[in-house]
Design a protein around this motif. Structure first.
Motif, PDB file in Angstrom:
ATOM      1  N   SER A  36       0.839  -1.201   0.000  1.00 53.02           N
ATOM      2  CA  SER A  36       0.000   0.000   0.000  1.00 53.02           C
ATOM      3  C   SER A  36       0.874   1.252   0.000  1.00 53.02           C
ATOM      4  O   SER A  36       2.028   1.210   0.445  1.00 53.02           O
ATOM      5  N   PRO A  37       0.352   2.384  -0.508  1.00 48.57           N
ATOM      6  CA  PRO A  37       1.133   3.637  -0.485  1.00 48.57           C
ATOM      7  C   PRO A  37       1.575   4.012   0.926  1.00 48.57           C
ATOM      8  O   PRO A  37       2.676   4.546   1.114  1.00 48.57           O
ATOM      9  N   GLU A  38       0.716   3.748   1.912  1.00 45.63           N
ATOM     10  CA  GLU A  38       1.073   4.064   3.297  1.00 45.63           C
ATOM     11  C   GLU A  38       2.266   3.247   3.753  1.00 45.63           C
ATOM     12  O   GLU A  38       3.172   3.751   4.425  1.00 45.63           O
ATOM     13  N   TYR A  39       2.273   1.959   3.377  1.00 43.10           N
ATOM     14  CA  TYR A  39       3.382   1.083   3.764  1.00 43.10           C
ATOM     15  C   TYR A  39       4.672   1.541   3.091  1.00 43.10           C
ATOM     16  O   TYR A  39       5.739   1.563   3.722  1.00 43.10           O
ATOM     17  N   ARG A  40       4.590   1.929   1.805  1.00 42.93           N
ATOM     18  CA  ARG A  40       5.785   2.366   1.081  1.00 42.93           C
ATOM     19  C   ARG A  40       6.384   3.621   1.703  1.00 42.93           C
ATOM     20  O   ARG A  40       7.596   3.731   1.863  1.00 42.93           O
ATOM     21  N   THR A  41       5.513   4.565   2.054  1.00 44.35           N
ATOM     22  CA  THR A  41       5.997   5.793   2.687  1.00 44.35           C
ATOM     23  C   THR A  41       6.633   5.496   4.040  1.00 44.35           C
ATOM     24  O   THR A  41       7.685   6.050   4.386  1.00 44.35           O
ATOM     25  N   LYS A  42       5.999   4.601   4.794  1.00 45.39           N
ATOM     26  CA  LYS A  42       6.524   4.224   6.104  1.00 45.39           C
ATOM     27  C   LYS A  42       7.891   3.553   5.972  1.00 45.39           C
ATOM     28  O   LYS A  42       8.826   3.852   6.716  1.00 45.39           O
ATOM     29  N   ALA A  43       8.006   2.648   4.990  1.00 44.97           N
ATOM     30  CA  ALA A  43       9.271   1.938   4.786  1.00 44.97           C
ATOM     31  C   ALA A  43      10.377   2.883   4.341  1.00 44.97           C
ATOM     32  O   ALA A  43      11.553   2.673   4.661  1.00 44.97           O
ATOM     33  N   HIS A 102       2.664 -10.349  -0.212  1.00 45.55           N
ATOM     34  CA  HIS A 102       1.425 -10.594   0.491  1.00 45.55           C
ATOM     35  C   HIS A 102       1.602 -10.770   1.987  1.00 45.55           C
ATOM     36  O   HIS A 102       0.704 -11.207   2.684  1.00 45.55           O
ATOM     37  N   ALA A 103       2.777 -10.448   2.484  1.00 45.76           N
ATOM     38  CA  ALA A 103       3.032 -10.649   3.904  1.00 45.76           C
ATOM     39  C   ALA A 103       2.197  -9.690   4.730  1.00 45.76           C
ATOM     40  O   ALA A 103       1.832  -8.607   4.303  1.00 45.76           O
ATOM     41  N   SER A 104       1.914 -10.105   5.935  1.00 40.98           N
ATOM     42  CA  SER A 104       1.188  -9.243   6.845  1.00 40.98           C
ATOM     43  C   SER A 104       2.101  -8.135   7.325  1.00 40.98           C
ATOM     44  O   SER A 104       3.301  -8.154   7.105  1.00 40.98           O
TER      45      SER A 104
END
Length: 205
Positions: A36-43, A102-104
């Motif tokens: 997700s875009p949120e996950y990418r920004t967080k990473a 697909h990891a949590s």
């Protein structure tokens, strides 16, 4: 006590070259491109933060830590190379598609392999330990080294953050292609680290 500009410049350039922010972009996108875009920004900010923490720890007590555990730089290089080789094989063969795509949320690629050993790898750790050892107790030099470490990680964070905009252009097919390219590059880096490790062990034998 004065801030040592020459030490700052030399250390910052060394770390930026070793950490290679542009070279991390394909790997970063291949690992987080389908999240997700949120996950990418967080990473994008978590990975440099993890690297900053690891490198800071080794800057403060690197020689003591390695000495207490009886670990040399060649062993560190060998371990980093083996870990990167595993990641490279997953990217090249597609065996890592499921855990990566697909990891949590509790499987955080910003920690491993992005934060370490890609960013906070054996090369960066060794460079920081050497820089600190050459400071010879000069507070100005230590402040310069700390500023250089922070600067290098800011550069990496900016590169990773703005690389997420490429995902809109690359789409799924482009990300898959990047994963293969990144896997090949990682495999080469891993082999080089392992070879350097073997040479290091041979030189100390």
């Amino acid at each position: 006590m004065a801030f040592d500009l020459s030490v700052y410049t030399a250390t910052a350039i060394t770390l930026i070259v070793i950490m290679d922010p542009p070279g991390q972009v394909p790997v970063f996108l291949s690992l987080v491109g389908r999240r997700s875009p949120e996950y990418r920004t967080k990473a994008a900010w978590q990975a440099p933060l993890v690297s900053l923490l690891v490198i800071s720890i080794f800057a403060v007590g690197g020689r003591a830590i390695l000495g207490y555990l009886h670990i040399g730089i060649p062993a560190l290089q060998g371990a980093g190379g083996l870990l990167l080789l595993l990641v490279a094989l997953q990217l090249l063969t597609g065996m890592g598609d499921s855990p990566v795509d697909h990891a949590s949320d509790d499987v955080n690629v910003a920690l491993v392999p992005l934060g370490t050993p890609l960013l906070a790898g054996p090369g960066a750790i060794a460079a920081v330990i050497v820089a600190v050892s050459e400071g010879h107790g000069d507070v100005g030099a230590y402040l310069a080294i700390a500023a250089a470490i922070l600067t290098a990680h800011i550069v990496v964070a900016v590169a990773l953050y703005y690389s997420t905009t490429l995902i809109r252009v690359l789409k799924v097919g482009g990300i898959t292609l990047l994963a293969k390219i990144a896997g090949l590059l990682l495999a080469a880096i891993a082999v080089q680290l392992i070879a350097t490790s073997v040479i290091g062990f041979a030189a100390t034998a």
